[in-house]
Design a protein around this motif. Structure first.
Motif, PDB file in Angstrom:
ATOM      1  N   MET A   1       0.858  61.362 -12.336  1.00  0.00           N
ATOM      2  CA  MET A   1       0.470  62.439 -11.410  1.00  0.00           C
ATOM      3  C   MET A   1       1.680  63.099 -10.738  1.00  0.00           C
ATOM      4  O   MET A   1       1.735  64.332 -10.667  1.00  0.00           O
ATOM      5  N   PRO A   2       2.669  62.371 -10.244  1.00  0.00           N
ATOM      6  CA  PRO A   2       3.851  63.052  -9.700  1.00  0.00           C
ATOM      7  C   PRO A   2       4.601  63.867 -10.754  1.00  0.00           C
ATOM      8  O   PRO A   2       5.178  64.914 -10.445  1.00  0.00           O
ATOM      9  N   GLN A   3       4.601  63.392 -12.012  1.00  0.00           N
ATOM     10  CA  GLN A   3       5.246  64.155 -13.081  1.00  0.00           C
ATOM     11  C   GLN A   3       4.517  65.478 -13.321  1.00  0.00           C
ATOM     12  O   GLN A   3       5.147  66.518 -13.521  1.00  0.00           O
ATOM     13  N   ILE A   4       3.196  65.428 -13.304  1.00  0.00           N
ATOM     14  CA  ILE A   4       2.404  66.653 -13.460  1.00  0.00           C
ATOM     15  C   ILE A   4       2.672  67.590 -12.294  1.00  0.00           C
ATOM     16  O   ILE A   4       2.842  68.798 -12.480  1.00  0.00           O
ATOM     17  N   ASP A   5       2.719  67.034 -11.089  1.00  0.00           N
ATOM     18  CA  ASP A   5       3.005  67.851  -9.904  1.00  0.00           C
ATOM     19  C   ASP A   5       4.368  68.533  -9.998  1.00  0.00           C
ATOM     20  O   ASP A   5       4.517  69.696  -9.641  1.00  0.00           O
ATOM     21  N   SER A   6       5.365  67.809 -10.480  1.00  0.00           N
ATOM     22  CA  SER A   6       6.713  68.386 -10.528  1.00  0.00           C
ATOM     23  C   SER A   6       6.847  69.436 -11.633  1.00  0.00           C
ATOM     24  O   SER A   6       7.656  70.355 -11.514  1.00  0.00           O
ATOM     25  N   ARG A   7       6.060  69.334 -12.689  1.00  0.00           N
ATOM     26  CA  ARG A   7       6.165  70.282 -13.800  1.00  0.00           C
ATOM     27  C   ARG A   7       5.357  71.560 -13.573  1.00  0.00           C
ATOM     28  O   ARG A   7       5.657  72.584 -14.163  1.00  0.00           O
ATOM     29  N   LEU A   8       4.326  71.489 -12.769  1.00  0.00           N
ATOM     30  CA  LEU A   8       3.504  72.673 -12.522  1.00  0.00           C
ATOM     31  C   LEU A   8       4.060  73.455 -11.340  1.00  0.00           C
ATOM     32  O   LEU A   8       4.245  72.912 -10.252  1.00  0.00           O
ATOM     33  N   ALA A   9       4.307  74.707 -11.560  1.00  0.00           N
ATOM     34  CA  ALA A   9       4.820  75.561 -10.479  1.00  0.00           C
ATOM     35  C   ALA A   9       3.626  76.096  -9.688  1.00  0.00           C
ATOM     36  O   ALA A   9       2.730  76.728 -10.242  1.00  0.00           O
ATOM     37  N   ARG A  10       3.632  75.824  -8.409  1.00  0.00           N
ATOM     38  CA  ARG A  10       2.548  76.289  -7.541  1.00  0.00           C
ATOM     39  C   ARG A  10       3.148  77.098  -6.393  1.00  0.00           C
ATOM     40  O   ARG A  10       4.191  76.740  -5.852  1.00  0.00           O
ATOM     41  N   PRO A  11       2.458  78.142  -5.997  1.00  0.00           N
ATOM     42  CA  PRO A  11       3.001  78.957  -4.916  1.00  0.00           C
ATOM     43  C   PRO A  11       2.879  78.289  -3.538  1.00  0.00           C
ATOM     44  O   PRO A  11       3.583  78.654  -2.621  1.00  0.00           O
ATOM     45  N   PHE A  12       1.990  77.329  -3.416  1.00  0.00           N
ATOM     46  CA  PHE A  12       1.813  76.694  -2.113  1.00  0.00           C
ATOM     47  C   PHE A  12       1.536  75.211  -2.292  1.00  0.00           C
ATOM     48  O   PHE A  12       1.167  74.761  -3.358  1.00  0.00           O
ATOM     49  N   SER A  13       1.738  74.497  -1.227  1.00  0.00           N
ATOM     50  CA  SER A  13       1.455  73.075  -1.224  1.00  0.00           C
ATOM     51  C   SER A  13       0.424  72.786  -0.145  1.00  0.00           C
ATOM     52  O   SER A  13       0.505  73.322   0.959  1.00  0.00           O
ATOM     53  N   LEU A  14      -0.544  71.965  -0.468  1.00  0.00           N
ATOM     54  CA  LEU A  14      -1.570  71.607   0.509  1.00  0.00           C
ATOM     55  C   LEU A  14      -1.031  70.665   1.575  1.00  0.00           C
ATOM     56  O   LEU A  14      -1.552  70.619   2.681  1.00  0.00           O
ATOM     57  N   PHE A  15       0.023  69.937   1.235  1.00  0.00           N
ATOM     58  CA  PHE A  15       0.560  68.924   2.132  1.00  0.00           C
ATOM     59  C   PHE A  15       2.055  69.145   2.312  1.00  0.00           C
ATOM     60  O   PHE A  15       2.766  69.446   1.361  1.00  0.00           O
ATOM     61  N   THR A  16       2.523  68.946   3.518  1.00  0.00           N
ATOM     62  CA  THR A  16       3.965  68.975   3.738  1.00  0.00           C
ATOM     63  C   THR A  16       4.556  67.660   3.241  1.00  0.00           C
ATOM     64  O   THR A  16       3.838  66.692   2.980  1.00  0.00           O
ATOM     65  N   SER A  17       5.850  67.621   3.137  1.00  0.00           N
ATOM     66  CA  SER A  17       6.526  66.422   2.649  1.00  0.00           C
ATOM     67  C   SER A  17       6.267  65.234   3.574  1.00  0.00           C
ATOM     68  O   SER A  17       5.993  64.124   3.118  1.00  0.00           O
ATOM     69  N   SER A  18       6.336  65.467   4.877  1.00  0.00           N
ATOM     70  CA  SER A  18       6.109  64.363   5.822  1.00  0.00           C
ATOM     71  C   SER A  18       4.642  63.933   5.832  1.00  0.00           C
ATOM     72  O   SER A  18       4.338  62.735   5.963  1.00  0.00           O
ATOM     73  N   ALA A  19       3.723  64.887   5.660  1.00  0.00           N
ATOM     74  CA  ALA A  19       2.298  64.533   5.609  1.00  0.00           C
ATOM     75  C   ALA A  19       1.995  63.723   4.355  1.00  0.00           C
ATOM     76  O   ALA A  19       1.221  62.760   4.397  1.00  0.00           O
ATOM     77  N   ALA A  20       2.603  64.110   3.230  1.00  0.00           N
ATOM     78  CA  ALA A  20       2.398  63.368   1.983  1.00  0.00           C
ATOM     79  C   ALA A  20       2.926  61.950   2.112  1.00  0.00           C
ATOM     80  O   ALA A  20       2.271  60.986   1.698  1.00  0.00           O
ATOM     81  N   LEU A  21       4.108  61.812   2.687  1.00  0.00           N
ATOM     82  CA  LEU A  21       4.694  60.488   2.890  1.00  0.00           C
ATOM     83  C   LEU A  21       3.821  59.635   3.802  1.00  0.00           C
ATOM     84  O   LEU A  21       3.545  58.469   3.513  1.00  0.00           O
ATOM     85  N   SER A  22       3.359  60.222   4.893  1.00  0.00           N
ATOM     86  CA  SER A  22       2.513  59.482   5.839  1.00  0.00           C
ATOM     87  C   SER A  22       1.185  59.083   5.209  1.00  0.00           C
ATOM     88  O   SER A  22       0.704  57.958   5.402  1.00  0.00           O
ATOM     89  N   LEU A  23       0.589  60.004   4.460  1.00  0.00           N
ATOM     90  CA  LEU A  23      -0.712  59.723   3.850  1.00  0.00           C
ATOM     91  C   LEU A  23      -0.610  58.606   2.808  1.00  0.00           C
ATOM     92  O   LEU A  23      -1.415  57.662   2.826  1.00  0.00           O
ATOM     93  N   LEU A  24       0.373  58.677   1.948  1.00  0.00           N
ATOM     94  CA  LEU A  24       0.524  57.636   0.932  1.00  0.00           C
ATOM     95  C   LEU A  24       0.896  56.283   1.545  1.00  0.00           C
ATOM     96  O   LEU A  24       0.426  55.238   1.104  1.00  0.00           O
ATOM     97  N   THR A  25       1.708  56.319   2.590  1.00  0.00           N
ATOM     98  CA  THR A  25       2.058  55.075   3.282  1.00  0.00           C
ATOM     99  C   THR A  25       0.832  54.457   3.939  1.00  0.00           C
ATOM    100  O   THR A  25       0.622  53.238   3.859  1.00  0.00           O
ATOM    101  N   ALA A  26       0.023  55.291   4.578  1.00  0.00           N
ATOM    102  CA  ALA A  26      -1.192  54.789   5.226  1.00  0.00           C
ATOM    103  C   ALA A  26      -2.168  54.228   4.200  1.00  0.00           C
ATOM    104  O   ALA A  26      -2.788  53.180   4.430  1.00  0.00           O
ATOM    105  N   ILE A  27      -2.325  54.910   3.082  1.00  0.00           N
ATOM    106  CA  ILE A  27      -3.243  54.427   2.048  1.00  0.00           C
ATOM    107  C   ILE A  27      -2.742  53.100   1.475  1.00  0.00           C
ATOM    108  O   ILE A  27      -3.522  52.152   1.323  1.00  0.00           O
TER     109      ILE A  27
END
Length: 169
Positions: free
Chosen positions: A6-32
Motif C-alpha cells: 500500500m505505501p508503494q502504491i501511494d508513492s507511485r500514484l500522483a495525487r493533487p491532494f492528501s487526505l492526511f497530513t504527515s503528522s496525522a498519518a504518523l499519529s494515526l498509524l501509531t495509535a492503531i
C-alpha cells in the motif's frame, strides 16, 4: 504484504491532494499499532480465561471445540494482522518527506480496524455460546449427527410410531 504494497502504491500514484497530513498519518498509524497490540492481548487473555473457566465447568473436549471455532481463530488473526499492517506501514512510509500522501495506506488501516471491530462483535457473540443451555443444545445436536451417521438405516420417529401402531393392530 499489504503493509509493504500500500505505501508503494501511494508513492507511485500522483495525487493533487492528501487526505492526511504527515503528522496525522504518523499519529494515526501509531495509535492503531499500539492500540491493536494492547487490544489483542486483552481479548486473547479474556478468551483463554473463558476457556479455563469452561474447562472447570464442562468437559475439556467441549472447550476444545469452542476454542477451535473459526470465529476465534479468524478474529485473533484479524487483530494481529491489523497490528502488523500498521507497524509495517509505519516503517515503510517516509514521514520526513514533505507532503507525504499516504491515502490508500491509511484507508487500508482504517478498514482493518473496522474489520477488527466486526470480528470482535462476532467473538463476543461466540463466547456467549458457552452458556449452559447453549452447550447442552450443541452437545445434543452433535450427538444426533453422530447417531444419524452411525445408524443411517434406522427409521425416523414418525415411521417408528406408524409401524408400532400397525403392529399393535
Amino acid at each position: 504484504v499489504l503493509g509493504f504494497l500500500m505505501p508503494q502504491i501511494d508513492s507511485r500514484l500522483a495525487r493533487p491532494f492528501s487526505l492526511f497530513t504527515s503528522s496525522a498519518a504518523l499519529s494515526l498509524l501509531t495509535a492503531i499499532a499500539s492500540g491493536m497490540l494492547s487490544f489483542s492481548g486483552f481479548v486473547l487473555s479474556v478468551t483463554f480465561l473463558m476457556a479455563q473457566l469452561g474447562t472447570s465447568s464442562y468437559s475439556p473436549r467441549l472447550v476444545k471445540y469452542f476454542l477451535e471455532h473459526p470465529v476465534i481463530l479468524h478474529s485473533s488473526g484479524m487483530f494481529i494482522a491489523t497490528f502488523v499492517y500498521a507497524l509495517i506501514a509505519l516503517v515503510v512510509i517516509d514521514f520526513t518527506e514533505e507532503g507525504v500522501a499516504s491515502n490508500f495506506t491509511l484507508i487500508g488501516a482504517l478498514a482493518a480496524v473496522m474489520g477488527s471491530i466486526i470480528f470482535f462483535l462476532a467473538l463476543i457473540q461466540h463466547i456467549g455460546s458457552l452458556k449452559v443451555t447453549n452447550v447442552l443444545f450443541n452437545v445434543g445436536d452433535k450427538a444426533r449427527e453422530v447417531i444419524e451417521e452411525l445408524y443411517p438405516y434406522m427409521l425416523n420417529g414418525e415411521e417408528k410410531r406408524r409401524r408400532y401402531r400397525e403392529d399393535e393392530l
